[in-house]
Structure formats: C-alpha cells, structure tokens
Design a protein around this motif. Structure first.
Motif, PDB file in Angstrom:
ATOM      1  N   ARG A  24       0.843  -1.211   0.000  1.00 30.76           N
ATOM      2  CA  ARG A  24       0.000   0.000   0.000  1.00 30.76           C
ATOM      3  C   ARG A  24       0.874   1.255   0.000  1.00 30.76           C
ATOM      4  NH1 ARG A  24      -2.723  -3.342   3.412  1.00 30.76           N
ATOM      5  NH2 ARG A  24      -1.868  -2.446   5.299  1.00 30.76           N
ATOM      6  N   MET A 104     -14.865   6.539   0.784  1.00 27.79           N
ATOM      7  CA  MET A 104     -14.800   5.255   1.501  1.00 27.79           C
ATOM      8  C   MET A 104     -15.593   5.322   2.802  1.00 27.79           C
ATOM      9  SD  MET A 104     -10.832   4.235   0.927  1.00 27.79           S
ATOM     10  CE  MET A 104     -10.926   2.518   1.358  1.00 27.79           C
ATOM     11  N   SER A 107     -19.386   5.232   1.944  1.00 22.63           N
ATOM     12  CA  SER A 107     -19.841   3.937   1.423  1.00 22.63           C
ATOM     13  C   SER A 107     -19.519   2.805   2.410  1.00 22.63           C
ATOM     14  CB  SER A 107     -19.207   3.657   0.060  1.00 22.63           C
ATOM     15  OG  SER A 107     -17.804   3.604   0.194  1.00 22.63           O
ATOM     16  N   GLU A 108     -19.213   3.149   3.622  1.00 20.36           N
ATOM     17  CA  GLU A 108     -18.999   2.209   4.745  1.00 20.36           C
ATOM     18  C   GLU A 108     -17.773   1.312   4.584  1.00 20.36           C
ATOM     19  OE1 GLU A 108     -23.014   0.472   4.819  1.00 20.36           O
ATOM     20  OE2 GLU A 108     -23.309   1.461   6.741  1.00 20.36           O
ATOM     21  N   GLN A 109     -16.865   1.663   3.671  1.00 21.63           N
ATOM     22  CA  GLN A 109     -15.666   0.826   3.512  1.00 21.63           C
ATOM     23  C   GLN A 109     -14.756   0.929   4.740  1.00 21.63           C
ATOM     24  OE1 GLN A 109     -13.762   1.405  -0.397  1.00 21.63           O
ATOM     25  NE2 GLN A 109     -15.754   1.927  -1.197  1.00 21.63           N
ATOM     26  N   ASP A 111     -15.849   1.518   7.822  1.00 18.22           N
ATOM     27  CA  ASP A 111     -16.530   0.680   8.831  1.00 18.22           C
ATOM     28  C   ASP A 111     -16.233  -0.799   8.577  1.00 18.22           C
ATOM     29  OD1 ASP A 111     -17.624   2.906   9.991  1.00 18.22           O
ATOM     30  OD2 ASP A 111     -19.593   2.694   9.073  1.00 18.22           O
ATOM     31  N   ALA A 112     -16.219  -1.164   7.292  1.00 21.74           N
ATOM     32  CA  ALA A 112     -15.969  -2.572   6.944  1.00 21.74           C
ATOM     33  C   ALA A 112     -14.598  -3.015   7.448  1.00 21.74           C
ATOM     34  CB  ALA A 112     -16.082  -2.774   5.442  1.00 21.74           C
ATOM     35  N   LEU A 113     -13.609  -2.127   7.335  1.00 18.85           N
ATOM     36  CA  LEU A 113     -12.273  -2.482   7.840  1.00 18.85           C
ATOM     37  C   LEU A 113     -12.338  -2.773   9.335  1.00 18.85           C
ATOM     38  CD1 LEU A 113     -10.024   0.144   6.018  1.00 18.85           C
ATOM     39  CD2 LEU A 113     -10.044  -2.317   5.639  1.00 18.85           C
ATOM     40  N   GLU A 114     -13.071  -1.919  10.060  1.00 19.47           N
ATOM     41  CA  GLU A 114     -13.165  -2.131  11.513  1.00 19.47           C
ATOM     42  C   GLU A 114     -13.844  -3.458  11.838  1.00 19.47           C
ATOM     43  OE1 GLU A 114     -13.980   1.079  14.185  1.00 19.47           O
ATOM     44  OE2 GLU A 114     -13.859   2.532  12.568  1.00 19.47           O
ATOM     45  N   THR A 115     -14.868  -3.810  11.060  1.00 21.60           N
ATOM     46  CA  THR A 115     -15.544  -5.089  11.329  1.00 21.60           C
ATOM     47  C   THR A 115     -14.655  -6.282  10.976  1.00 21.60           C
ATOM     48  OG1 THR A 115     -16.601  -5.235   9.153  1.00 21.60           O
ATOM     49  CG2 THR A 115     -17.837  -4.095  10.890  1.00 21.60           C
ATOM     50  N   MET A 116     -13.619  -6.029  10.179  1.00 20.51           N
ATOM     51  CA  MET A 116     -12.675  -7.118   9.858  1.00 20.51           C
ATOM     52  C   MET A 116     -11.474  -7.095  10.792  1.00 20.51           C
ATOM     53  SD  MET A 116     -12.673  -7.341   5.688  1.00 20.51           S
ATOM     54  CE  MET A 116     -12.824  -5.642   5.213  1.00 20.51           C
ATOM     55  N   ALA A 117     -11.559  -6.277  11.856  1.00 14.81           N
ATOM     56  CA  ALA A 117     -10.459  -6.116  12.826  1.00 14.81           C
ATOM     57  C   ALA A 117      -9.188  -5.608  12.145  1.00 14.81           C
ATOM     58  CB  ALA A 117     -10.194  -7.424  13.592  1.00 14.81           C
ATOM     59  N   ILE A 118      -9.361  -4.796  11.102  1.00 15.18           N
ATOM     60  CA  ILE A 118      -8.218  -4.161  10.427  1.00 15.18           C
ATOM     61  C   ILE A 118      -8.220  -2.691  10.842  1.00 15.18           C
ATOM     62  CG2 ILE A 118      -7.220  -3.527   8.193  1.00 15.18           C
ATOM     63  CD1 ILE A 118      -8.710  -6.006   7.021  1.00 15.18           C
ATOM     64  N   PHE A 123      -4.184   1.079   7.988  1.00 14.67           N
ATOM     65  CA  PHE A 123      -4.427   0.537   6.649  1.00 14.67           C
ATOM     66  C   PHE A 123      -4.508   1.662   5.613  1.00 14.67           C
ATOM     67  CE2 PHE A 123      -7.033  -1.167   3.205  1.00 14.67           C
ATOM     68  CZ  PHE A 123      -6.483  -2.423   3.017  1.00 14.67           C
ATOM     69  N   GLU A 204     -18.820  13.093   7.314  1.00 19.03           N
ATOM     70  CA  GLU A 204     -20.159  12.576   7.674  1.00 19.03           C
ATOM     71  C   GLU A 204     -21.129  13.097   6.640  1.00 19.03           C
ATOM     72  OE1 GLU A 204     -21.394  13.648  11.578  1.00 19.03           O
ATOM     73  OE2 GLU A 204     -19.779  12.561  12.543  1.00 19.03           O
TER      74      GLU A 204
ATOM     75  N   ILE B  50     -18.437  -0.618  16.112  1.00 20.31           N
ATOM     76  CA  ILE B  50     -18.067   0.505  15.232  1.00 20.31           C
ATOM     77  C   ILE B  50     -18.487   1.831  15.858  1.00 20.31           C
ATOM     78  CG2 ILE B  50     -18.422   1.586  12.986  1.00 20.31           C
ATOM     79  CD1 ILE B  50     -18.989  -1.132  11.821  1.00 20.31           C
ATOM     80  N   ARG B  74     -10.265  -6.812  19.746  1.00 20.78           N
ATOM     81  CA  ARG B  74      -9.782  -7.491  18.536  1.00 20.78           C
ATOM     82  C   ARG B  74     -10.136  -8.980  18.518  1.00 20.78           C
ATOM     83  NH1 ARG B  74      -6.226  -6.763  14.300  1.00 20.78           N
ATOM     84  NH2 ARG B  74      -4.955  -8.585  13.869  1.00 20.78           N
ATOM     85  N   ILE B  77     -13.866  -9.263  17.796  1.00 19.83           N
ATOM     86  CA  ILE B  77     -14.231  -8.848  16.433  1.00 19.83           C
ATOM     87  C   ILE B  77     -13.714  -9.853  15.399  1.00 19.83           C
ATOM     88  CG2 ILE B  77     -14.014  -6.976  14.714  1.00 19.83           C
ATOM     89  CD1 ILE B  77     -15.795  -6.360  17.193  1.00 19.83           C
ATOM     90  N   MET B  78     -12.592 -10.505  15.714  1.00 24.67           N
ATOM     91  CA  MET B  78     -12.069 -11.503  14.778  1.00 24.67           C
ATOM     92  C   MET B  78     -12.981 -12.717  14.655  1.00 24.67           C
ATOM     93  SD  MET B  78      -7.986 -11.181  15.372  1.00 24.67           S
ATOM     94  CE  MET B  78      -7.471 -12.497  14.298  1.00 24.67           C
ATOM     95  N   PHE B  82     -19.406  -9.273   9.014  1.00 25.75           N
ATOM     96  CA  PHE B  82     -20.459  -8.265   8.869  1.00 25.75           C
ATOM     97  C   PHE B  82     -20.756  -8.067   7.387  1.00 25.75           C
ATOM     98  CE2 PHE B  82     -22.702  -4.354   8.955  1.00 25.75           C
ATOM     99  CZ  PHE B  82     -23.085  -4.058  10.257  1.00 25.75           C
ATOM    100  N   PHE B  84     -22.542  -5.609   4.953  1.00 24.36           N
ATOM    101  CA  PHE B  84     -23.161  -4.281   4.877  1.00 24.36           C
ATOM    102  C   PHE B  84     -24.229  -4.244   3.784  1.00 24.36           C
ATOM    103  CE2 PHE B  84     -19.272  -3.467   7.091  1.00 24.36           C
ATOM    104  CZ  PHE B  84     -19.552  -2.407   7.933  1.00 24.36           C
ATOM    105  N   ALA B  88     -20.066  -2.478   0.827  1.00 28.21           N
ATOM    106  CA  ALA B  88     -18.838  -1.863   1.368  1.00 28.21           C
ATOM    107  C   ALA B  88     -17.586  -2.573   0.844  1.00 28.21           C
ATOM    108  CB  ALA B  88     -18.848  -1.838   2.900  1.00 28.21           C
ATOM    109  N   PHE B  90     -14.201  -2.811  -1.645  1.00 31.23           N
ATOM    110  CA  PHE B  90     -13.195  -1.847  -2.096  1.00 31.23           C
ATOM    111  C   PHE B  90     -13.172  -1.860  -3.624  1.00 31.23           C
ATOM    112  CE2 PHE B  90     -12.189  -3.028   2.161  1.00 31.23           C
ATOM    113  CZ  PHE B  90     -11.996  -1.787   2.744  1.00 31.23           C
ATOM    114  N   ARG B 106      -5.025 -10.425   8.599  1.00 33.27           N
ATOM    115  CA  ARG B 106      -5.177 -10.932   9.975  1.00 33.27           C
ATOM    116  C   ARG B 106      -4.539 -12.277  10.221  1.00 33.27           C
ATOM    117  NH1 ARG B 106     -11.535 -10.339  11.021  1.00 33.27           N
ATOM    118  NH2 ARG B 106     -11.196 -12.544  11.316  1.00 33.27           N
ATOM    119  N   ARG B 150     -17.059 -12.354   1.655  1.00 34.41           N
ATOM    120  CA  ARG B 150     -15.977 -11.742   2.451  1.00 34.41           C
ATOM    121  C   ARG B 150     -16.223 -11.918   3.950  1.00 34.41           C
ATOM    122  NH1 ARG B 150     -14.832  -5.410   1.800  1.00 34.41           N
ATOM    123  NH2 ARG B 150     -16.711  -5.296   3.052  1.00 34.41           N
TER     124      ARG B 150
END
Lengths: 239, 228
Positions: A24, A104, A107-109, A111-118, A123, A204, B50, B74, B77-78, B82, B84, B88, B90, B106, B150
C-alpha cells in the motif's frame, strides 16, 4: 487542532506490520511521488525562468552578475523549491486523499475495515502520510535542479554569462540552505498527508460533504504550509 | 451467546436507541425487524463495536465489548463477520482481493491457502468464476453475494447482516436465504436487521420488532399487523 494532532499520532502509532503495509505504501509513493514528477517539472521550468528574470531585473547593474546566480540558487533552495512543490502536492494529493477516504467513509468501507479487525488508521492513513512525507523532499530536489537549469537559461538571455551565474550558484549557496529546504519539505509532506487524510477520514453525510472536506483539506494544507514555513524559517535561517 | 443490555444512543441530540435489550443464543438466527429510521443499523454497528453507545453493554460469551479502547476487542471482532447493506467492497480491488483482504491482513496463511479459501467461499455463494472481476463490473446482487463471501471467509462464529435482501430479485433472495439457513445449521449465530417481514419469518428463530429506537415486541411468529 488537538484532534488533528491526535489523528496524526494515531495514524503513525506502532502496531502495524511492515510486510503488509509495504504494497500500500509503494502504491501511494507511486501516485503521490512518481506521478507528480511531470507537473513538478513543468512548474519548475517557469519557477526557474521567472526567478532569474525577476532577480536580474532587480539587481543587474547594481551588483556583480554572479549575485544573480547566488540569489536564484538560494531562493530556490530555501524558499521557492519547497513551497512551490508543496503547493503542487497539496493541490494534487491532499484533495485526492480527502475525496478517496471521504467516499470510503460514506460507502462504509472504513466501517468494513473495523468489522474485519483491520485498523483503518494504519491501513489507509499511514501509507498515505508516510508516502507524502518521503516523496515531497524528492520532488523538491527535482524542482531545484530543473529550476536552476531554466534559471541559467533565463540569465543567459539577460546577458549574464554561464560562468558568472554558476559561480554565484555554487560558491555562495551553503549546505545549511539545502538541508533547511529539505527539512521544510519533510514537514510540509507530513502536514499535507495528514490534512488530506484527516478531512476525508471524518466525513459525515454524502457526496456534498465529501466535496466540502476536499476543499477544507486543500485550504488547511495551504495554511499549514505557510505557517510552518515561517516558523521553520525563523528556527533554521535566523542568524 | 451475544447479550445486549440496556443500550441507548442519541445522534445529533435525537434518541436513536432507547434501553434496547436483545439476545442471540449460539447457533440461532435472530432478526431485528423495523421500518427505515427505527435504529436497526445503528444497533448492529454498536454490537460490532463501530459506534460506541451512550449507555448500556454488549457482551460476547460474557466478555464485554470495551467501547473506550476498541483495540481491546480485537479477539472478539475476529470472530465476527459483517455484511453491509451496500456491500462496502473496495472498488479498486478485484473480487478475489476483496474477499482475501481479512485473511491477508489478519492471518499468516500462505497465498495458496488463501486462494483455496477464497475459491471455496465464492463457490458457496455461487460466484465461482468471478474471482478476477473488478468490483465496478459487478451487479448490485453480485456485490451483495461477494460481501457475504468476504464476511464468511474467516469462518466467523457470529455473522451480522444489514438488510441482506434489499434490492435483490427473488432468485437471489432465495440464494441468500439458503446461505443464511446453512450458517444456522452449521452452528453459526446470525443477527440480521431487515424490514422484510416474509424473509424474517422464513428464517428467524426469534424476531425483535423495533419502533422509534425501542424494542416493541419479541416473538417468533410475528404477524403483519404487529409489524405495522
């Protein structure tokens, strides 16, 4: 301002993996650094020409001709190179970062990272901020070289010999001028990257708010460049 | 078991959730039903950490979510996935890269293992040949299926769906229904927010109806009159 500094520290905080971040980071370095080279070179041509013409117009006949080379060189290294390159990168990269992260966010991308524990700070923001901080000094160096060459061309057009111009450029420019300009470029890069990410990250609302965030990111970058330029000039170049 | 206890939240001064209590027993499918603006999506986002609530608690297997320090969550959440409402995904990445993202970030799985898992989960949602497509080349229904893939690729214990059927044609709805039923059968806990009463009735072990930020009714056999 507190939130801005917190955001910067949070984005650069430890806990990220260098192997995972490197792709990245390379991508951002390419976009914010390599892809900015043509516009920086284009701007440098005119920065060099104008600086030499203006310096010649004001000083020719009053001081020896090699002073024109000295004036052009020192102005480019200390002030014009870092500030012009920073404005170009701010208008190009801070706006792009803010628009991208803002889109991002809505479009909740993120938020999506947070739900993936990233960690979205590591990132998304870390590679952008670091890439801008590293690429700006390189772009400034490119600008200084190109603008010096076109400055020489303009000086020759004014009737100043190549030898006189180069004598002033090489004998009266100090290492401190170059290092001071580079320090400025690093700080400007850090501020531009952080401004771009900050406004985009906290958007927001909808598309209109992304537009507003983009404007704010560029305006804040410009203000921070000017304010920090003054502070660093006072710290580095005061005798 | 997920337990939500006395959750309240105000946004821009307006109450969005008021004293919400909810339970998702292990291996069950729970639906939160409500009209737009009832607070369903906010509830879901609080449950996965969130958004922090103004008051109340969320716990997974008696382990409380720490909203003050999200990094502490963590491990919890792991174990979640979720989906959306808008996917959501990329949009600069391919379908395969989107699905592989949580694994690459992860886990220490090899690229071969990651690709195998991505292939498996794409087959499961019926998009086995879409791995190289860019997200911008997908239809709305395909985006939803990739988002499901995903969420499932990390084999989470708890899976959350935000309006999984909105905008889907009947065939795709059937496919999503089948996927969620499979998850429940395999012991996963599913929490879904939706306004689709028929879909909820086909799938849910328990239905919570929300109105204006409050849980108004808890029942398995909700009637249309209850919802309206």
């Amino acid at each position: 301002m507190v939130k801005f500094i917190w955001f910067l520290l949070r984005s650069l905080s430890p806990g990220w993996n260098i192997r995972r971040t490197m792709p990245r980071f390379s991508e951002q370095l390419y976009y914010n650094g390599v892809r900015a080279v043509p516009i920086v070179v284009f701007a440098s041509v005119f920065v060099g020409l104008t600086t030499a013409l203006q310096t010649g117009y004001q000083l020719m006949g009053i001081v020896p001709n090699y002073f024109i080379g000295m004036g052009v060189g020192r102005m480019l290294l200390i002030e014009l190179g870092p500030v012009f390159a920073a404005f170009i990168v701010a208008s190009r990269s801070a706006s792009a970062m803010s628009a991208e992260l803002g889109s991002m966010r809505i479009s909740e991308q993120i938020d999506a990272l947070e739900t993936m524990a990233i960690d979205p700070y590591h990132f998304l923001c870390l590679p952008r901020i670091v890439a801008t901080t590293i690429s700006l000094p390189i772009l400034v160096a490119v600008m200084e070289v190109v603008a010096s060459l076109t400055g020489l061309m303009a000086a020759q057009a004014l009737g100043i010999s190549r030898e006189a111009f180069m004598y002033g450029l090489t004998h009266f420019v100090e290492v401190r001028d170059f290092i001071g300009g580079m320090v400025k470029a690093v700080v400007f890069g850090l501020l531009i990257g952080t401004s771009g990410c900050y406004y985009g990250f906290y958007v927001e609302g909808g598309a209109q708010d992304v537009g507003k965030a983009t404007t704010r990111a560029v305006v804040l970058s410009a203000i921070l460049i000017l304010v920090s330029d003054f502070v660093m000039a006072a710290l580095i170049f005061s005798r | 078991m997920i337990r939500v206890h006395q959750l309240s939240k105000r946004l821009r001064g307006e109450p969005v959730l008021e004293d919400v209590n909810l339970e998702v027993p292990d291996g069950s499918c729970v639906c939160v039903l409500g009209r737009s603006g009832a607070g369903k999506s906010v509830l879901l986002k609080i449950i996965v950490g969130i958004i922090p609530p103004d008051s109340g608690q969320v716990s997974y297997e008696n382990q409380r979510l720490n909203f003050g320090a999200l990094a502490d969550n963590r491990q919890i959440i792991m174990q979640t996935g979720f989906v959306f409402q808008g996917g959501a995904l990329f949009d600069g990445m391919t379908v395969g890269d989107n699905i592989a993202l949580p694994l690459r970030e992860r886990t220490n799985l090899s690229e071969q293992e990651i690709n195998e898992r991505v292939g498996r989960v794409l087959s499961r949602v019926g998009l086995a040949h879409s791995v190289r497509l860019k997200v911008r080349e997908l239809s709305g229904g395909m985006v939803r299926l990739v988002a499901i893939a995903r969420a499932l690729v990390t084999e989470p214990k708890y899976i959350f769906f935000d309006e999984p059927t909105t905008g889907l044609d009947p065939l795709l709805k059937e496919r999503v229904l089948g996927i969620i039923k499979d998850l429940s059968r395999n012991g996963r806990s599913v929490l879904m927010v939706t306004h689709d009463l028929d879909f909820a009735r086909q799938i849910a072990d328990q239905i919570y109806i929300m109105k204006a930020g409050r849980v108004y009714l808890v029942d398995r056999n909700v009637k249309k009159e209850d919802y309206e």
